[in-house]
Design a protein around this motif. Structure first.
Motif, mmCIF file in Angstrom:
data_model
loop_
_atom_site.group_PDB
_atom_site.id
_atom_site.type_symbol
_atom_site.label_atom_id
_atom_site.label_comp_id
_atom_site.label_asym_id
_atom_site.label_seq_id
_atom_site.Cartn_x
_atom_site.Cartn_y
_atom_site.Cartn_z
ATOM 1 N N ARG A 47 0.833 -1.196 0.000
ATOM 2 C CA ARG A 47 0.000 0.000 0.000
ATOM 3 C C ARG A 47 0.873 1.252 0.000
ATOM 4 N NH1 ARG A 47 -4.992 -1.701 -1.546
ATOM 5 N NH2 ARG A 47 -5.669 -3.512 -0.308
ATOM 6 N N PRO A 48 0.469 2.299 -0.755
ATOM 7 C CA PRO A 48 1.249 3.540 -0.737
ATOM 8 C C PRO A 48 1.510 4.008 0.686
ATOM 9 C CG PRO A 48 -0.430 3.655 -2.434
ATOM 10 C CD PRO A 48 -0.695 2.374 -1.666
ATOM 11 N N GLY A 49 2.728 4.489 0.887
ATOM 12 C CA GLY A 49 3.177 4.860 2.224
ATOM 13 C C GLY A 49 4.166 3.872 2.801
ATOM 14 N N PHE A 50 4.398 2.742 2.086
ATOM 15 C CA PHE A 50 5.360 1.763 2.616
ATOM 16 C C PHE A 50 6.798 2.253 2.486
ATOM 17 C CE2 PHE A 50 5.362 0.532 -1.850
ATOM 18 C CZ PHE A 50 6.626 0.027 -2.097
ATOM 19 N N MET A 51 6.991 3.338 1.731
ATOM 20 C CA MET A 51 8.305 3.988 1.666
ATOM 21 C C MET A 51 8.168 5.421 2.164
ATOM 22 S SD MET A 51 9.847 2.624 -1.984
ATOM 23 C CE MET A 51 8.392 3.069 -2.948
ATOM 24 N N ALA A 52 9.167 5.878 2.907
ATOM 25 C CA ALA A 52 9.157 7.243 3.427
ATOM 26 C C ALA A 52 10.590 7.688 3.646
ATOM 27 C CB ALA A 52 8.374 7.324 4.738
ATOM 28 N N SER A 53 10.804 8.996 3.507
ATOM 29 C CA SER A 53 12.149 9.559 3.661
ATOM 30 C C SER A 53 12.180 10.507 4.852
ATOM 31 C CB SER A 53 12.570 10.298 2.390
ATOM 32 O OG SER A 53 13.811 10.935 2.571
ATOM 33 N N PRO A 54 12.681 10.043 6.011
ATOM 34 C CA PRO A 54 12.734 10.925 7.180
ATOM 35 C C PRO A 54 13.780 12.028 7.043
ATOM 36 C CG PRO A 54 13.822 8.846 7.662
ATOM 37 C CD PRO A 54 13.185 8.694 6.319
ATOM 38 N N GLU A 55 14.771 11.807 6.177
ATOM 39 C CA GLU A 55 15.773 12.826 5.888
ATOM 40 C C GLU A 55 16.333 12.543 4.493
ATOM 41 O OE1 GLU A 55 19.580 11.934 8.284
ATOM 42 O OE2 GLU A 55 17.927 11.236 9.573
ATOM 43 N N PRO A 56 16.950 13.517 3.854
ATOM 44 C CA PRO A 56 17.328 13.365 2.449
ATOM 45 C C PRO A 56 18.244 12.187 2.147
ATOM 46 C CG PRO A 56 17.417 15.671 3.085
ATOM 47 C CD PRO A 56 17.188 14.895 4.351
ATOM 48 N N GLU A 57 19.036 11.756 3.097
ATOM 49 C CA GLU A 57 20.000 10.675 2.853
ATOM 50 C C GLU A 57 19.432 9.300 3.159
ATOM 51 O OE1 GLU A 57 20.561 13.219 4.960
ATOM 52 O OE2 GLU A 57 21.882 14.521 3.772
ATOM 53 N N ILE A 58 18.168 9.207 3.563
ATOM 54 C CA ILE A 58 17.618 7.926 4.014
ATOM 55 C C ILE A 58 16.238 7.699 3.409
ATOM 56 C CG2 ILE A 58 16.709 6.668 6.021
ATOM 57 C CD1 ILE A 58 18.936 7.880 7.676
ATOM 58 N N LEU A 59 15.985 6.465 2.981
ATOM 59 C CA LEU A 59 14.647 6.033 2.585
ATOM 60 C C LEU A 59 14.274 4.819 3.421
ATOM 61 C CD1 LEU A 59 12.317 6.576 0.559
ATOM 62 C CD2 LEU A 59 13.334 4.801 -0.893
ATOM 63 N N ASP A 60 13.205 4.934 4.195
ATOM 64 C CA ASP A 60 12.683 3.812 4.962
ATOM 65 C C ASP A 60 11.776 2.978 4.063
ATOM 66 O OD1 ASP A 60 13.929 4.505 7.355
ATOM 67 O OD2 ASP A 60 12.252 5.759 8.010
ATOM 68 N N VAL A 61 11.960 1.652 4.096
ATOM 69 C CA VAL A 61 11.197 0.749 3.241
ATOM 70 C C VAL A 61 10.586 -0.344 4.109
ATOM 71 C CG1 VAL A 61 11.266 -0.750 1.219
ATOM 72 C CG2 VAL A 61 12.829 1.201 1.366
ATOM 73 N N HIS A 62 9.270 -0.398 4.150
ATOM 74 C CA HIS A 62 8.565 -1.413 4.940
ATOM 75 C C HIS A 62 8.080 -2.511 3.996
ATOM 76 C CE1 HIS A 62 8.520 0.768 8.797
ATOM 77 N NE2 HIS A 62 8.562 1.833 8.014
ATOM 78 N N LEU A 63 8.859 -3.572 3.922
ATOM 79 C CA LEU A 63 8.544 -4.726 3.092
ATOM 80 C C LEU A 63 8.921 -5.992 3.848
ATOM 81 C CD1 LEU A 63 9.866 -3.742 -0.465
ATOM 82 C CD2 LEU A 63 7.476 -4.141 0.156
ATOM 83 N N PRO A 64 8.042 -6.980 3.907
ATOM 84 C CA PRO A 64 8.409 -8.239 4.558
ATOM 85 C C PRO A 64 9.400 -9.026 3.715
ATOM 86 C CG PRO A 64 6.245 -8.419 3.524
ATOM 87 C CD PRO A 64 6.658 -6.990 3.389
ATOM 88 N N ARG A 65 10.177 -9.878 4.342
ATOM 89 C CA ARG A 65 11.045 -10.782 3.604
ATOM 90 C C ARG A 65 10.186 -11.694 2.743
ATOM 91 N NH1 ARG A 65 16.465 -10.233 5.462
ATOM 92 N NH2 ARG A 65 16.849 -11.090 3.398
ATOM 93 N N ASP A 66 10.746 -12.147 1.617
ATOM 94 C CA ASP A 66 10.006 -13.000 0.689
ATOM 95 C C ASP A 66 10.949 -14.074 0.169
ATOM 96 O OD1 ASP A 66 8.461 -14.207 -1.221
ATOM 97 O OD2 ASP A 66 7.923 -12.361 -2.290
ATOM 98 N N ALA A 67 10.845 -15.274 0.750
ATOM 99 C CA ALA A 67 11.746 -16.364 0.384
ATOM 100 C C ALA A 67 11.544 -16.819 -1.056
ATOM 101 C CB ALA A 67 11.536 -17.545 1.334
ATOM 102 N N ALA A 68 10.374 -16.545 -1.630
ATOM 103 C CA ALA A 68 10.115 -16.941 -3.015
ATOM 104 C C ALA A 68 10.820 -16.035 -4.017
ATOM 105 C CB ALA A 68 8.608 -16.928 -3.284
#
Length: 310
Positions: A75-96
């Protein structure tokens, strides 16, 4: 002061990119754009762009040194940039996903944010910092925008909760079967990952979009893909990487079914081949020999549709 700082910045181009630029006589002309537009942090418009997206294209390198491209949706919002040098990415691991093996703490990664309905795209690469199996941070190494050339307009919609994985198992192979051939030969879009190990010891991964008319990628009887390289921004990130490290990871999407075809293998750049005349608008070609193929039915929870009339 800002212009002076950018002009004094180190050139981002490595030996392969410079060789490609020299091959078409633009190395000097591309020096300024490289220093000015390839940044070590995300500009504000990029920081606002990534949180809008329902999917992202990733490039990663596994422990064997094989490079993979993949597409992950949330869903949109799973990525966010708290500061210009960083991108937070919320994604579960996927063994497939074979690319997931290259997403450990400290691994180099590439990201392409692309919005097909507006033909907008931004790229970045950097290093993963991970303390959680469900999320990671990317510490940005390079960030830059791309023009909208060759992007096919499409709109997307979720057909299931993106946190619910498909029940269908991935299919591993060393050869292209009829389903894989159909996806490649019917494609107007795919994504390609590549990488180099820089002189300072840092690994730099890239993932980019390739587009054209349906059938622009051709498959020979030997299973080797021939891909035209059309006029572009003259950065030559992908082909420059290939000259230094002839490895590639490709991913094709069936936009109607959510199937993904992921391949890793060897690549050869053809700077001056008579075959280029068989590909309209192409300036040069490259060939990809798949070594490992993973077909993942229903891998993506999104479905895409073309604009009315297309």
């Amino acid at each position: 002061m800002l212009e002076q700082t950018r002009q004094d910045a180190t050139s981002p181009w490595h030996a392969g990119e410079l060789a490609m630029q020299r091959s078409v006589g633009v190395a000097e002309r591309m020096d300024g754009p490289g220093r000015n537009f390839v940044r070590k942090a995300m500009p504000e418009q990029h920081r606002a762009f990534f949180p809008m997206l329902p999917f992202v294209v990733l490039g990663a390198v596994d422990a064997k040194g094989d490079v993979w491209a993949t597409v992950r949706a949330e869903r949109p919002g799973f990525m966010a940039s708290p500061e210009p040098e960083i991108l937070d990415v919320h994604l579960p691991r996927d063994a497939a996903d074979p690319a997931d093996a290259g997403m450990e703490d400290g691994d180099a990664i590439a990201m392409l944010g692309i919005q097909l309905e507006t033909r907008r795209r931004n790229r970045l690469n950097g290093v993963i910092r991970r303390t959680d199996p469900g999320a990671f941070q990317v510490h940005v190494g390079q960030s830059f925008g791309n023009c909208p050339q060759y992007i096919q307009l499409r709109s997307s919609a979720f057909i299931r909760d993106p946190d619910v994985p498909t029940a269908m198992l991935p299919l591993h192979s060393g050869q292209l079967d009829d389903r894989a051939l159909g996806m490649i030969e019917g494609a107007d879009t795919f994504f390609v990952a590549s990488y180099v190990d820089r002189e300072n010891g840092e690994r730099q991964v890239d993932v980019s979009h390739r587009g054209g008319n349906v059938g622009f990628v051709r498959v020979g009887a030997d299973g080797v893909l021939t891909v035209p390289d059309f006029p572009g921004n003259r950065f030559f990130n992908t082909l420059g990487n290939f000259l230094v490290n002839p490895k590639a990871g490709l991913v094709f999407i069936d936009f109607e079914t959510g199937d993904m075809l992921q391949m890793t293998g060897k690549v050869e750049v053809l700077l001056d081949s008579p075959e280029v005349a068989n590909f309209q608008r192409a300036e040069r070609l490259w060939r990809f020999t798949p070594e490992e193929i993973v077909l993942r039915p229903d891998a993506l929870p999104l479905r895409w549709s073309l604009p009315p009339g297309l």
